[in-house]
Each structure stands twice: as structure tokens, then as C-alpha cells.
Write a protein that holds these residues in place. Structure first.
Motif, mmCIF file in Angstrom:
data_model
loop_
_atom_site.group_PDB
_atom_site.id
_atom_site.type_symbol
_atom_site.label_atom_id
_atom_site.label_comp_id
_atom_site.label_asym_id
_atom_site.label_seq_id
_atom_site.Cartn_x
_atom_site.Cartn_y
_atom_site.Cartn_z
ATOM 1 N N GLY A 35 54.867 69.765 61.842
ATOM 2 C CA GLY A 35 55.331 68.381 61.680
ATOM 3 C C GLY A 35 56.010 68.377 61.243
ATOM 4 N N HIS A 36 56.676 66.882 61.191
ATOM 5 C CA HIS A 36 57.623 66.986 59.700
ATOM 6 C C HIS A 36 56.988 66.415 58.919
ATOM 7 C CE1 HIS A 36 56.727 62.511 60.957
ATOM 8 N NE2 HIS A 36 56.911 62.890 62.138
ATOM 9 N N HIS A 37 55.708 66.696 58.415
ATOM 10 C CA HIS A 37 54.968 66.158 57.347
ATOM 11 C C HIS A 37 55.466 64.732 56.662
ATOM 12 C CE1 HIS A 37 54.087 70.313 57.898
ATOM 13 N NE2 HIS A 37 55.163 70.438 57.925
ATOM 14 N N CYS A 38 55.767 63.745 57.915
ATOM 15 C CA CYS A 38 56.408 62.382 57.361
ATOM 16 C C CYS A 38 57.385 62.855 55.818
ATOM 17 C CB CYS A 38 55.441 61.536 56.174
ATOM 18 S SG CYS A 38 53.725 61.400 57.258
ATOM 19 N N ALA A 39 58.742 63.819 56.998
ATOM 20 C CA ALA A 39 59.742 63.559 56.026
ATOM 21 C C ALA A 39 60.760 64.382 56.761
ATOM 22 C CB ALA A 39 59.084 65.052 54.815
ATOM 23 N N GLN A 40 61.182 63.335 57.367
ATOM 24 C CA GLN A 40 61.762 63.002 58.844
ATOM 25 C C GLN A 40 63.361 63.146 57.827
ATOM 26 O OE1 GLN A 40 61.563 60.088 62.347
ATOM 27 N NE2 GLN A 40 59.452 60.852 62.007
ATOM 28 N N PRO A 41 63.827 62.456 57.220
ATOM 29 C CA PRO A 41 65.112 62.891 56.895
ATOM 30 C C PRO A 41 65.388 64.569 56.069
ATOM 31 C CG PRO A 41 64.677 60.879 55.764
ATOM 32 C CD PRO A 41 63.295 61.046 57.126
ATOM 33 N N LEU A 42 64.263 64.883 56.032
ATOM 34 C CA LEU A 42 64.316 66.037 55.130
ATOM 35 C C LEU A 42 64.258 67.112 56.081
ATOM 36 C CD1 LEU A 42 64.211 68.493 52.828
ATOM 37 C CD2 LEU A 42 61.700 68.373 53.059
ATOM 38 N N HIS A 43 63.484 66.575 57.019
ATOM 39 C CA HIS A 43 63.964 67.645 58.451
ATOM 40 C C HIS A 43 65.093 67.796 59.119
ATOM 41 C CE1 HIS A 43 59.573 69.278 57.390
ATOM 42 N NE2 HIS A 43 59.883 69.763 58.241
ATOM 43 N N ARG A 44 65.631 67.279 59.247
ATOM 44 C CA ARG A 44 67.026 66.199 59.712
ATOM 45 C C ARG A 44 67.880 67.466 58.589
ATOM 46 N NH1 ARG A 44 66.464 60.969 60.609
ATOM 47 N NH2 ARG A 44 65.503 61.728 62.011
ATOM 48 N N ALA A 45 67.958 67.213 57.924
ATOM 49 C CA ALA A 45 69.123 67.717 57.319
ATOM 50 C C ALA A 45 68.558 69.751 56.764
ATOM 51 C CB ALA A 45 68.795 67.456 55.446
ATOM 52 N N LEU A 46 67.523 69.969 56.960
ATOM 53 C CA LEU A 46 67.167 71.405 57.718
ATOM 54 C C LEU A 46 67.318 71.966 59.424
ATOM 55 C CD1 LEU A 46 63.694 71.635 56.477
ATOM 56 C CD2 LEU A 46 65.641 72.642 54.935
ATOM 57 N N GLY A 47 67.988 71.393 59.454
ATOM 58 C CA GLY A 47 68.378 71.282 61.032
ATOM 59 C C GLY A 47 66.991 71.463 62.096
ATOM 60 N N LEU A 48 65.966 71.769 61.630
ATOM 61 C CA LEU A 48 64.329 71.362 62.306
ATOM 62 C C LEU A 48 63.604 69.682 62.577
ATOM 63 C CD1 LEU A 48 62.842 73.738 59.783
ATOM 64 C CD2 LEU A 48 63.914 74.511 62.298
ATOM 65 N N THR A 49 62.771 70.039 63.631
ATOM 66 C CA THR A 49 61.881 68.824 64.052
ATOM 67 C C THR A 49 61.299 69.269 63.443
ATOM 68 O OG1 THR A 49 62.062 69.576 66.583
ATOM 69 C CG2 THR A 49 63.710 68.582 66.348
ATOM 70 N N ALA A 50 60.474 70.459 63.389
ATOM 71 C CA ALA A 50 59.375 70.311 63.210
ATOM 72 C C ALA A 50 59.355 71.251 61.975
ATOM 73 C CB ALA A 50 57.791 70.429 63.834
ATOM 74 N N THR A 51 58.065 71.514 61.040
ATOM 75 C CA THR A 51 57.829 72.917 60.805
ATOM 76 C C THR A 51 56.569 73.454 60.307
ATOM 77 O OG1 THR A 51 57.699 71.484 58.522
ATOM 78 C CG2 THR A 51 60.206 73.482 58.687
ATOM 79 N N THR A 52 55.760 74.524 60.047
ATOM 80 C CA THR A 52 54.213 74.672 59.720
ATOM 81 C C THR A 52 53.988 74.974 59.053
ATOM 82 O OG1 THR A 52 54.225 75.717 62.498
ATOM 83 C CG2 THR A 52 52.459 76.589 60.607
ATOM 84 N N ARG A 53 53.179 74.040 57.381
ATOM 85 C CA ARG A 53 53.044 74.596 55.455
ATOM 86 C C ARG A 53 51.525 75.272 55.981
ATOM 87 N NH1 ARG A 53 52.258 69.087 53.763
ATOM 88 N NH2 ARG A 53 50.404 69.296 54.421
ATOM 89 N N ALA A 54 51.412 76.083 55.130
ATOM 90 C CA ALA A 54 50.531 76.444 54.775
ATOM 91 C C ALA A 54 50.019 76.247 52.922
ATOM 92 C CB ALA A 54 50.500 77.941 55.225
ATOM 93 N N SER A 55 49.292 75.235 53.093
ATOM 94 C CA SER A 55 48.460 75.384 51.277
ATOM 95 C C SER A 55 47.522 75.798 50.534
ATOM 96 C CB SER A 55 49.138 73.243 51.400
ATOM 97 O OG SER A 55 48.211 72.629 52.010
ATOM 98 N N ALA A 56 47.508 75.647 49.034
ATOM 99 C CA ALA A 56 46.021 76.318 48.791
ATOM 100 C C ALA A 56 45.811 75.492 47.608
ATOM 101 C CB ALA A 56 46.466 77.042 48.154
ATOM 102 N N HIS A 57 44.586 75.419 47.622
ATOM 103 C CA HIS A 57 43.960 75.229 46.204
ATOM 104 C C HIS A 57 43.252 75.726 45.430
ATOM 105 C CE1 HIS A 57 43.086 72.151 43.696
ATOM 106 N NE2 HIS A 57 43.335 70.442 44.642
ATOM 107 N N VAL A 58 41.990 75.602 44.348
ATOM 108 C CA VAL A 58 41.446 76.569 44.264
ATOM 109 C C VAL A 58 40.843 77.500 44.279
ATOM 110 C CG1 VAL A 58 40.944 74.923 41.700
ATOM 111 C CG2 VAL A 58 39.706 74.243 43.484
ATOM 112 N N TYR A 59 40.091 76.902 46.127
ATOM 113 C CA TYR A 59 38.691 78.285 46.406
ATOM 114 C C TYR A 59 40.391 78.566 47.460
ATOM 115 C CZ TYR A 59 39.994 73.514 49.266
ATOM 116 O OH TYR A 59 40.992 72.154 49.571
#
Ligand code: PMP
Length: 427
Positions: free
Chosen positions: A375-399
Motif C-alpha cells: 500500500g502507501h504505508h500512510c505516506a501518500q505524498p512520498l509515494h506521489r514523489a516516487l511516481g508510485l501509488t503503492a509499494t511492497t515492504r519487507a521488514s525485520a525484527h530480532v526474530y
């Protein structure tokens, strides 16, 4: 991670030990909400089963103990982020914490809080500087404040990768700047902001700094006192702790002067039918019955993270991101958002897949047993600047394991073929 293996750490997390047969899905959405170790779940349960009582009200031993647990937890969390005990205010989440500041400033503008609060008041000649990469939680409250006070928002623009620099910030900050608000770590790009330079820049112009620490406090060593930020916000649910608890950090003298946006019981010294006088920070902001079990469990999350060591957590997650970036860079038609291969970044990676909507990517990955955020990860202005409506994010933690990073990359490599958009197929 430090002296422990990831396999060993995973045993602490019930979410990873309840297998219903087969391979458990790779949970790569910790930047949204992290899983909780048993110690955190137990701490909350232990409090509820044995110590549940109001805090700061009444004269019973039970209230005394509950209050001690509540305030000890505050001291523990304060120490974890380099704050004094009076500088940690409990809020619902980071969003709530940022609103506490913007609504408090709006109250100062309305003349509430007297002479002490007047320092916060804004007018049409004043500017609030914030980056185009901000999460909506660190944008919309400022928009509302600007609309109420006549102050203007002054964006720091991002480049085609969603990045900005201290030079971009220096071009936006001026004598008109009263507040500079930015995320230490972007929840979309994983960019690590130049915090020390930003604080120096803002303070040189007499502006206050609000740091969105949602993606930093859970993942790396943070010392607000040493950084010199004026306000900061973060959430418990991203740092192995409970939902429904967040923190507003503020320098004590600022918090003592900021009008409390929400008022009511437990915040006051003296009340008449016409007036109320408020306690010093932090209690002036904590109106009504507090989420004590969440507070107690958050302190346990902090102890858990401390035992591993935040430097080690950061190192582990940087290795995850490096592995993902390296793998993704080799996939045709997949674009890495944020710092490019080789550049430093936090433990999260967002990508755009040419010709496939992020929601389709997310569904495909889900079927491959990889849980990501799309999705836009609650950052629509950023995505607009990237020229994308949505991205896919992988994120990590200790496990998070290296094998999970590989599963993400392997699944991602099959997306464009599956949707028939690989070069030659759609030609
Ligand atoms: N800022 C950033 C950078 C975030 O990643 C998030 C959570 N996605 C928030 C603010 C808001 O946090 P919460 O929803 O817990 O209030």
C-alpha cells in the motif's frame, strides 16, 4: 543477534512456536506491528491477575503497589531512550503523542496555558518544516495546526528514491521556522535521517524539533537527551510491546509549559467550578484512567530488548536489509525504493514491481507464505514523489531469519512471471 542465535530467540515468541504443521509463514511486517515475546505477554497477565488496581488514586496498599509498578515502568522506558522520568508521557500510540503536541500548541494559540505557553503560539509568519517522506501521523496533525493558526507548512522535498539530505533541509529552514518535524527512520524507505545535523540546524534558527521515532526506538539505540530533540514519539506495539500504549517524549521544561490537549481527572492540582490548575509533566497530560497493564508490559519489552542489546538488534536488521537489497537488485523489473544497494539503511526494504500492483504482489507473496505490508504505508505524498501509488515492504525484527529474507526475494522473483508481465510476455 548478540550472544543468542535467532533460532533461540524465536523460542521466546509463542507466535513462532505454534505451528499447525508445515512451514510457518515468514512474518516480515514488524515495521507495522511486531510480535511479542512470552515475557511481555506474561508481564501483562501477571499484572492483571495479581496487581490490578487503580494508580495515583486512593490510599490502599494495592493502589500503592500498582502506582509503583506504573511509575517504575516509566523510569525503565525513560532510561531506555535517554529521558528523565518526567519526560516520558504515556499516550495511546505515536499518533496520539504527536497530536498531543499539535493540539497543545493550538491551545497555546487560543491563549490557554498563560504566559508559559505563549512561547508555542504560531502565527501567519511562522513555518513548520517537515519532509515529504513523513508518515501521515507526522503530517496531518501539522496540517490541522497550520489551518488553525495561519502558520504555513514548508516541505523538504524528496528525490526520485524518496530521499532527502541536510542540504535540502537547510534550504527549507529559515528564521521563520518554528518547528522541524521528521522521522529518524522512514517507514517506507528505511532512510536514516541526519538527526544531529537537523537538530543543530533547527536550533540555530530557534526552532523546536519533533522526532518521529516510531521506526528507530524499536530497532536501534536511541538517546533523546544526547540527541537534543525537543519532542519525540513512538509506539509500544512496534517494539515487542503491547498495543494501546505509546510515548510522548518532551524536554521537561517544554512539557511543563505545553497546555494539556486532553483534560480531566488526575491531571490537576486545584479545581474550582470555573478554573483548573495543572500538575507538572508528565501527569498533566495523562487524563483519566491509564492503560497500566500495557505500561507494565512495555517496560518488560524494554528489558527484553536491552538484554539482547540495541546495537546488536540494529546490526541484525541491517544484515537482513542488505541481504534483501542484494537479492532484489538482481530481479528484473523490481525497483528498490530508498537507499540504493550499498548505502546504509534500516532493517526494512520497500519495492515497486513494474506492471503489477502492490496489492497483487502482496497476495502472491501471502500465498507463498510471506507476510508483507503493501500500500502507501500512510505516506501518500512520498509515494506521489516516487511516481508510485503503492509499494511492497519487507521488514525485520530480532526474530527474523536470513532464510525468511531469502523466501521474500525468491517469491518476489516469481511475481512478474506469474502475472504475465515479464519482458516478452506482454510485448
Ligand atoms: N510514524 C511512523 C514512521 C510509523 O511507521 C508509524 C506506524 N506505521 C507511525 C508514525 C504511527 O504509529 P501508530 O500507528 O502506532 O500511532
Amino acid at each position: 543477534v548478540g550472544s543468542r542465535t535467532v533460532a533461540d530467540i524465536r523460542l521466546d515468541f509463542p507466535a513462532f512456536t505454534q505451528t499447525s504443521g508445515g512451514l510457518a509463514p515468514a512474518y516480515l511486517d514488524s515495521a507495522a506491528t511486531s510480535q511479542r515475546p512470552r515475557a511481555v505477554l506474561d508481564a501483562e497477565r501477571e499484572y492483571l491477575e495479581h496487581h490490578l488496581a487503580p494508580v495515583h488514586r486512593g490510599a490502599s496498599a494495592a493502589v500503592g503497589l500498582s502506582t509503583t509498578l506504573f511509575e517504575d515502568a516509566r523510569a525503565e522506558v525513560a532510561r531506555f531512550v535517554g529521558a528523565g522520568d518526567r519526560e516520558v508521557v504515556w499516550t495511546e500510540n505515536a499518533t496520539d503523542a504527536i497530536n498531543m503536541v499539535t493540539l497543545g500548541i493550538a491551545d497555546a494559540n487560543a491563549g490557554l496555558g498563560g504566559a508559559d505557553a505563549a512561547r508555542f503560539a504560531l502565527g501567519p509568519d511562522d513555518e513548520i518544516v517537515l519532509t515529504e517522506a513523513e508518515h501521515h501521523a507526522n503530517l496531518i496533525p501539522w496540517q490541522r495546526l497550520a489551518a488553525k493558526t495561519g502558520a504555513r507548512l514548508r516541505p523538504i522535498p524528496v528525490d526520485e528514491h524518496g530521499l532527502w539530505s541536510i542540504d535540502d533541509a537547510a534550504a527549507a529552514v529559515s528564521e521563520r521556522t518554528r518547528i522541524v518535524a521528521f522521522a529518524e527512520v522512514s517507514n517506507v524507505t528505511g532512510y536514516l535521517a541526519p538527526v544531529a545535523d537537523m537538530v543543530e540546524l533547527a536550533h540555530r534558527h530557534g526552532a523546536l524539533v519533533l522526532l518521529d521515532a516510531c521506526q528507530s526506538v524499536p530497532h536501534r539505540p536511541v538517546d533523546f537527551g544526547a540527541m537534543g530533540v525537543d519532542f519525540a514519539a513512538f509506539s509500544g506495539h512496534k517494539m515487542l510491546g503491547p498495543n494501546g500504549i505509546g510515548v510522548l517524549y518532551g524536554r521537561a521544561e517544554l512539557l511543563d509549559a505545553l497546555p494539556p490537549a486532553r483534560t480531566g481527572g488526575s491531571t490537576i492540582t486545584k479545581v474550582t467550578m470555573g478554573t483548573a490548575e495543572f500538575l507538572p509533566a508528565p501527569h498533566r497530560f495523562e487524563a483519566g484512567t491509564q492503560p497500566v497493564s500495557q505500561v507494565v508490559a512495555l517496560a518488560e519489552a524494554v528489558r527484553y530488548l536491552d538484554a539482547i542489546g540495541m546495537q546488536e538488534v540494529a546490526r541484525h536488521e541491517a544484515a537482513f536489509a542488505e541481504r534483501v537489497v542484494e537479492g532484489v537488485a538482481a530481479i528484473p523489473g523490481v525497483r528498490i525504493v530508498g537507499p540504493q544497494p550499498g548505502a546504509p539503511r534500516a532493517g526494512l526494504v520497500s519495492v515497486g514491481v513494474d506492471g503489477v500492483h502492490a496489492h497483487d504482489v502482496g497476495q502472491f507473496l501471502d500465498e507463498a507464505g510471506v507476510v508483507v505490508r503493501v500500500g502507501h504505508h500512510c505516506a501518500q505524498p512520498l509515494h506521489r514523489a516516487l511516481g508510485l501509488t503503492a509499494t511492497t515492504r519487507a521488514s525485520a525484527h530480532v526474530y527474523t531469519t536470513a532464510e525468511e529474507a531469502d523466501r521474500f526475494v525468491e517469491a518476489l522473483a516469481g511475481v512478474r512471471r506469474f502475472f504475465g508481465v515479464e519482458q516478452g510476455v506482454t510485448a
